[in-house]
Design an enzyme around this catalytic site. Structure first.
Site, PDB file in Angstrom:
ATOM      1  N   THR A  14       5.433  56.386  -1.706  1.00 52.96           N
ATOM      2  CA  THR A  14       5.454  56.366  -0.239  1.00 52.96           C
ATOM      3  C   THR A  14       4.675  55.173   0.314  1.00 52.96           C
ATOM      4  OG1 THR A  14       4.565  57.537   1.693  1.00 52.96           O
ATOM      5  CG2 THR A  14       3.504  58.007  -0.386  1.00 52.96           C
ATOM      6  N   ASP A  15       5.042  54.749   1.514  1.00 51.61           N
ATOM      7  CA  ASP A  15       4.290  53.662   2.157  1.00 51.61           C
ATOM      8  C   ASP A  15       2.875  54.105   2.540  1.00 51.61           C
ATOM      9  OD1 ASP A  15       4.927  55.354   4.272  1.00 51.61           O
ATOM     10  OD2 ASP A  15       5.786  53.801   5.556  1.00 51.61           O
ATOM     11  N   GLU A  16       2.634  55.445   2.520  1.00 51.02           N
ATOM     12  CA  GLU A  16       1.302  55.934   2.914  1.00 51.02           C
ATOM     13  C   GLU A  16       0.211  55.481   1.947  1.00 51.02           C
ATOM     14  OE1 GLU A  16       0.793  59.841   4.421  1.00 51.02           O
ATOM     15  OE2 GLU A  16       2.766  59.883   5.334  1.00 51.02           O
ATOM     16  N   TYR A  46      -3.087  63.823   0.565  1.00 50.04           N
ATOM     17  CA  TYR A  46      -1.702  63.586   0.127  1.00 50.04           C
ATOM     18  C   TYR A  46      -1.520  62.134  -0.330  1.00 50.04           C
ATOM     19  CZ  TYR A  46       3.167  62.109   0.586  1.00 50.04           C
ATOM     20  OH  TYR A  46       4.386  61.523   0.354  1.00 50.04           O
ATOM     21  N   LYS A 105      -0.714  60.500  -4.107  1.00 47.75           N
ATOM     22  CA  LYS A 105       0.456  59.663  -4.411  1.00 47.75           C
ATOM     23  C   LYS A 105       0.002  58.308  -4.970  1.00 47.75           C
ATOM     24  CE  LYS A 105       4.307  60.430  -3.676  1.00 47.75           C
ATOM     25  NZ  LYS A 105       5.349  61.115  -4.493  1.00 47.75           N
TER      26      LYS A 105
HETATM   27  P1  NAD Z   1       9.882  68.068   0.076  1.00 47.45           P
HETATM   28  O1  NAD Z   1       8.545  68.686   0.303  1.00 47.45           O
HETATM   29  O2  NAD Z   1      10.974  68.321   1.053  1.00 47.45           O
HETATM   30  O3  NAD Z   1      10.443  68.525  -1.355  1.00 47.45           O
HETATM   31  C1  NAD Z   1       9.647  68.570  -2.489  1.00 47.45           C
HETATM   32  C2  NAD Z   1      10.425  69.289  -3.585  1.00 47.45           C
HETATM   33  O4  NAD Z   1       9.616  69.269  -4.775  1.00 47.45           O
HETATM   34  C3  NAD Z   1      10.712  70.769  -3.270  1.00 47.45           C
HETATM   35  O5  NAD Z   1      12.035  71.090  -3.653  1.00 47.45           O
HETATM   36  C4  NAD Z   1       9.713  71.521  -4.133  1.00 47.45           C
HETATM   37  O6  NAD Z   1      10.171  72.817  -4.538  1.00 47.45           O
HETATM   38  C5  NAD Z   1       9.588  70.584  -5.320  1.00 47.45           C
HETATM   39  N1  NAD Z   1       8.313  70.742  -6.034  1.00 47.45           N
HETATM   40  C6  NAD Z   1       7.066  70.788  -5.500  1.00 47.45           C
HETATM   41  N2  NAD Z   1       6.158  70.944  -6.480  1.00 47.45           N
HETATM   42  C7  NAD Z   1       6.843  70.973  -7.647  1.00 47.45           C
HETATM   43  C8  NAD Z   1       6.449  71.077  -9.007  1.00 47.45           C
HETATM   44  N3  NAD Z   1       5.161  71.217  -9.356  1.00 47.45           N
HETATM   45  N4  NAD Z   1       7.409  71.050  -9.964  1.00 47.45           N
HETATM   46  C9  NAD Z   1       8.718  70.932  -9.623  1.00 47.45           C
HETATM   47  N5  NAD Z   1       9.140  70.832  -8.356  1.00 47.45           N
HETATM   48  C10 NAD Z   1       8.214  70.844  -7.376  1.00 47.45           C
HETATM   49  O7  NAD Z   1       9.596  66.523  -0.094  1.00 47.45           O
HETATM   50  P2  NAD Z   1      10.450  65.259   0.387  1.00 47.45           P
HETATM   51  O8  NAD Z   1      10.121  64.948   1.798  1.00 47.45           O
HETATM   52  O9  NAD Z   1      11.855  65.445  -0.018  1.00 47.45           O
HETATM   53  O10 NAD Z   1       9.775  64.110  -0.499  1.00 47.45           O
HETATM   54  C11 NAD Z   1      10.250  63.861  -1.814  1.00 47.45           C
HETATM   55  C12 NAD Z   1       9.450  62.736  -2.420  1.00 47.45           C
HETATM   56  O11 NAD Z   1       9.577  61.562  -1.625  1.00 47.45           O
HETATM   57  C13 NAD Z   1       7.951  63.013  -2.492  1.00 47.45           C
HETATM   58  O12 NAD Z   1       7.479  62.515  -3.721  1.00 47.45           O
HETATM   59  C14 NAD Z   1       7.358  62.247  -1.321  1.00 47.45           C
HETATM   60  O13 NAD Z   1       6.046  61.849  -1.604  1.00 47.45           O
HETATM   61  C15 NAD Z   1       8.305  61.057  -1.251  1.00 47.45           C
HETATM   62  N6  NAD Z   1       8.492  60.443   0.068  1.00 47.45           N
HETATM   63  C16 NAD Z   1       8.826  61.192   1.168  1.00 47.45           C
HETATM   64  C17 NAD Z   1       9.089  60.561   2.379  1.00 47.45           C
HETATM   65  C18 NAD Z   1       9.495  61.370   3.601  1.00 47.45           C
HETATM   66  O14 NAD Z   1       9.605  60.790   4.683  1.00 47.45           O
HETATM   67  N7  NAD Z   1       9.747  62.656   3.508  1.00 47.45           N
HETATM   68  C19 NAD Z   1       8.994  59.175   2.488  1.00 47.45           C
HETATM   69  C20 NAD Z   1       8.617  58.426   1.358  1.00 47.45           C
HETATM   70  C21 NAD Z   1       8.393  59.081   0.153  1.00 47.45           C
HETATM   71  O1  DAU Z   2       5.674  57.465   5.462  1.00 42.75           O
HETATM   72  C1  DAU Z   2       6.195  58.318   4.489  1.00 42.75           C
HETATM   73  C2  DAU Z   2       5.633  59.702   4.665  1.00 42.75           C
HETATM   74  O2  DAU Z   2       6.228  60.242   5.832  1.00 42.75           O
HETATM   75  C3  DAU Z   2       5.887  60.601   3.462  1.00 42.75           C
HETATM   76  O3  DAU Z   2       5.185  60.097   2.353  1.00 42.75           O
HETATM   77  C4  DAU Z   2       5.448  62.047   3.736  1.00 42.75           C
HETATM   78  O4  DAU Z   2       5.808  62.888   2.647  1.00 42.75           O
HETATM   79  C5  DAU Z   2       6.154  62.524   4.988  1.00 42.75           C
HETATM   80  O5  DAU Z   2       5.724  63.841   5.307  1.00 42.75           O
HETATM   81  C6  DAU Z   2       5.878  61.575   6.167  1.00 42.75           C
HETATM   82  O6  DAU Z   2       4.469  61.635   6.546  1.00 42.75           O
HETATM   83  P1  DAU Z   2       4.014  61.667   8.088  1.00 42.75           P
HETATM   84  O7  DAU Z   2       2.671  62.249   8.166  1.00 42.75           O
HETATM   85  O8  DAU Z   2       4.254  60.344   8.726  1.00 42.75           O
HETATM   86  O9  DAU Z   2       5.148  62.677   8.644  1.00 42.75           O
HETATM   87  P2  DAU Z   2       5.074  63.907   9.685  1.00 42.75           P
HETATM   88  O10 DAU Z   2       6.490  64.297   9.968  1.00 42.75           O
HETATM   89  O11 DAU Z   2       4.133  64.958   9.248  1.00 42.75           O
HETATM   90  O12 DAU Z   2       4.480  63.225  10.976  1.00 42.75           O
HETATM   91  C7  DAU Z   2       5.121  62.103  11.580  1.00 42.75           C
HETATM   92  C8  DAU Z   2       4.266  61.679  12.754  1.00 42.75           C
HETATM   93  O13 DAU Z   2       4.342  62.686  13.787  1.00 42.75           O
HETATM   94  C9  DAU Z   2       2.795  61.548  12.422  1.00 42.75           C
HETATM   95  O14 DAU Z   2       2.246  60.462  13.151  1.00 42.75           O
HETATM   96  C10 DAU Z   2       2.171  62.859  12.890  1.00 42.75           C
HETATM   97  C11 DAU Z   2       3.052  63.241  14.067  1.00 42.75           C
HETATM   98  N1  DAU Z   2       3.244  64.706  14.291  1.00 42.75           N
HETATM   99  C12 DAU Z   2       3.615  65.478  13.229  1.00 42.75           C
HETATM  100  C13 DAU Z   2       3.802  66.831  13.388  1.00 42.75           C
HETATM  101  C14 DAU Z   2       4.193  67.695  12.216  1.00 42.75           C
HETATM  102  C15 DAU Z   2       3.099  65.237  15.546  1.00 42.75           C
HETATM  103  O15 DAU Z   2       2.795  64.522  16.529  1.00 42.75           O
HETATM  104  N2  DAU Z   2       3.304  66.581  15.714  1.00 42.75           N
HETATM  105  C16 DAU Z   2       3.627  67.414  14.682  1.00 42.75           C
HETATM  106  O16 DAU Z   2       3.753  68.650  14.906  1.00 42.75           O
END
Ligand code: NAD
Ligand code: DAU
Length: 339
Positions: free
Chosen positions: A125-127, A153, A157
Site C-alpha cells: 500500500t502507499d500508506e 496497519y 504492511k
Molecule cells: P479486505 O479487508 O477487504 O480483505 C482482506 C481479505 O483477507 C478478507 O477476505 C479476509 O478474510 C482475508 N484474510 C484476513 N486475514 C487472513 C488470514 N490470516 N489468512 C487468510 N486470509 C485472511 O482487504 P482489501 O481492501 O481487499 O485489501 C487487500 C490487500 O490490498 C491488503 O493487503 C491491503 O493492505 C492492500 N491494499 C488495499 C487498498 C485499498 O484501498 N483497499 C489499497 C492498497 C493496498
Molecule cells: O491508501 C491505501 C489504503 O487505503 C489501504 O492500504 C487501506 O487498506 C485502505 O483501508 C485505505 O486506507 P484509508 O485509511 O485511506 O481508507 P478509509 O476508507 O478508512 O478512509 C479514507 C479517508 O476517509 C481517510 O482520510 C479517513 C476518512 N474517513 C474514513 C471513514 C471510515 C472518514 O472521514 N470517515 C469515515 O467514517
C-alpha cells in the site's frame, strides 16, 4: 499456471479472482482465505462455477495449512492480498495486524522457498510512505520515498515489505511488490469511506466525516489495480517495487458530496466527527515506473467509476445487507457512538 490468491474473498482479492478468470482462462486460481469479518464467500459464488477455481478456507499464518496446500498443488505464483486492512481497527487493536500482515507473509514466503515458485507478489500500500503535506501539491510518492508509517496497519504492511525484500536479497526468492493508492468499486466492505457513505445514505442516516474532511486520498477504480498486479506478477522485474495510482486526488469532503449527489441525498446528512488519531493528510502516487516499464495506465476515470460503484451497490443490496450483519452493527456503534 497455478496461482494462489490469498485474501480472495475480500474486496480487491475477489475483484482480482474475477479479473484472472476472465482474462487468463488458461490459469488455475486457488483462493486461500481465512474468511474473517472482511471475507465473504457470497462474493465468490460466481467464481465457484469455474472448473479452474478452487476455494480453500485457511489462515496464511498457519504453517501446517499453507504447507499442506503447497503439498497438494504445484504452485507457480502466489499473490498475497490477505491482510487486516482497516486503519481504524488497527488503532483499536493492533495485534492481529502483526500476526496476519507480518507473520502471515513470512509463512507464505517460507512455503515458497521450500516448495519453489516462479513469483511471490506482495500486495502492499502507499500508506507505507506515510503522508504528504496538503499544501505541497508538487510532491508525490515514488518508489524511492522513505518508509515512514503512521498507523499500526501501515507499520505492519511496511514490516512485511521489508521482509519480502530481505527474502529476495538473502534467499533469492523471486518477489515483487506493488504499492497502490485507495481503491473503490464493487465488494468493498462498508467500514471504508466510500461504501460506508453509500450504505448510510441508502437509509438516510448521517455520514461521518473525520475532522474537517480536508484529508486527500488518491482514488483508483479496483479493476485498474487488478490489471496492474496482473502485469507486475507476470512481467515485472524480480525484486522490484511498483507504485500504482491514477493521479486522482480528492479531499474526503468532496468524495462524500459526490456520492450524496449521485444518490440524490442531502448534504445535511454530513456529520463532522472527531478525527482519526495520527490521520495521514495526503496520499499521491507517482506511477511513472509502472507506466514506463510495463505500459500500465488506468482505464476508469473517477466520475465514471464512482457512478458505476454506486449503481453496483444499488443493484446488490442483498450483498450489502448480508454484510451488514449483527457483528457489523456492533462495530459501528463501538467506533462511532462516542466520536
Ligand atoms: P479486505 O479487508 O477487504 O480483505 C482482506 C481479505 O483477507 C478478507 O477476505 C479476509 O478474510 C482475508 N484474510 C484476513 N486475514 C487472513 C488470514 N490470516 N489468512 C487468510 N486470509 C485472511 O482487504 P482489501 O481492501 O481487499 O485489501 C487487500 C490487500 O490490498 C491488503 O493487503 C491491503 O493492505 C492492500 N491494499 C488495499 C487498498 C485499498 O484501498 N483497499 C489499497 C492498497 C493496498
Ligand atoms: O491508501 C491505501 C489504503 O487505503 C489501504 O492500504 C487501506 O487498506 C485502505 O483501508 C485505505 O486506507 P484509508 O485509511 O485511506 O481508507 P478509509 O476508507 O478508512 O478512509 C479514507 C479517508 O476517509 C481517510 O482520510 C479517513 C476518512 N474517513 C474514513 C471513514 C471510515 C472518514 O472521514 N470517515 C469515515 O467514517
Amino acid at each position: 499456471m497455478n496461482i494462489i490468491v490469498t485474501g480472495g474473498a475480500g474486496f480487491i482479492g475477489s475483484n482480482f479472482v474475477y479479473y484472472e478468470l476472465k482474462n487468463h482462462p488458461e490459469d488455475r486460481i486457488i483462493c486461500l482465505d481465512k474468511l474473517t469479518y472482511a471475507g465473504n464467500l457470497e462474493t465468490l459464488k460466481d467464481a465457484m462455477k469455474y472448473d479452474n477455481f478452487r476455494f480453500v478456507k485457511g489462515d496464511i499464518a498457519d504453517r501446517e495449512t499453507v504447507y499442506g496446500l503447497f503439498e497438494e498443488e504445484k504452485i507457480d505464483i502466489v499473490v498475497n492480498f490477505a491482510a487486516e486492512s482497516h486503519v481504524d481497527r488497527s488503532i483499536e487493536d493492533p495485534e492481529i495486524f502483526i500476526k496476519t500482515n507480518v507473520l502471515g507473509t513470512q509463512v507464505l514466503m517460507d512455503a515458497c522457498r521450500k516448495y519453489g515458485i516462479k513469483r511471490y507478489h506482495q500486495v502492499s500500500t502507499d500508506e507505507v510512505y506515510g503522508d504528504l503535506p496538503l499544501e505541497r501539491k508538487d510532491l508525490f510518492f515514488t518508489e524511492e520515498t522513505p518508509i515512514h508509517t503512521s498507523s499500526p496497519y501501515s507499520a505492519s504492511k511496511a514490516a512485511a515489505d521489508l521482509l519480502v525484500l530481505a527474502y529476495h536479497r538473502t534467499f533469492k526468492l523471486p518477489v515483487s511488490i506493488s504499492r497502490c493508492s485507495n481503491n473503490y468499486g464493487p465488494y468493498h466492505f462498508p467500514e471504508k469511506l466510500i461504501p460506508l457513505m453509500i450504505s448510510r445514505a441508502f437509509e438516510n442516516k448521517s455520514v461521518p466525516v473525520y475532522g474537517k474532511g480536508e484529508n486527500v486520498r488518491d482514488w483508483l477504480y479496483v479493476e485498474d489495480h487488478c490489471s496492474a498486479i496482473d502485469m507486475i506478477m507476470r512481467n515485472g522485474r524480480e525484486g522490484e517495487i511498483y507504485n500504482v495510482g491514477g493521479h486522482n486526488e480528492r479531499a474526503n469532503i468532496d468524495v462524500v458530496k459526490t456520492v450524496l449527489r449521485i444518490m440524490d441525498r442531502s448534504e445535511d446528512l454530513i456529520e463532522f466527527v472527531t478525527d482519526r488519531p495520527g490521520h495521514d493528510r495526503r496520499y499521491a502516487i507517482d506511477p511513472t515506473k509502472i507506466s514506463n516499464e510495463l505500459g500500465w495506465t488506468p482505464n476508469t476515470a473517477f466520475d465514471e467509476g464512482i457512478k458505476k460503484t454506486v449503481e453496483w451497490y444499488m443493484e446488490n443490496r442483498e450483498w450489502l445487507n448480508g454484510v451488514l450483519s449483527g457483528d457489523y452493527m456492533e462495530y459501528y456503534d463501538k467506533m462511532y457512538s462516542n466520536r
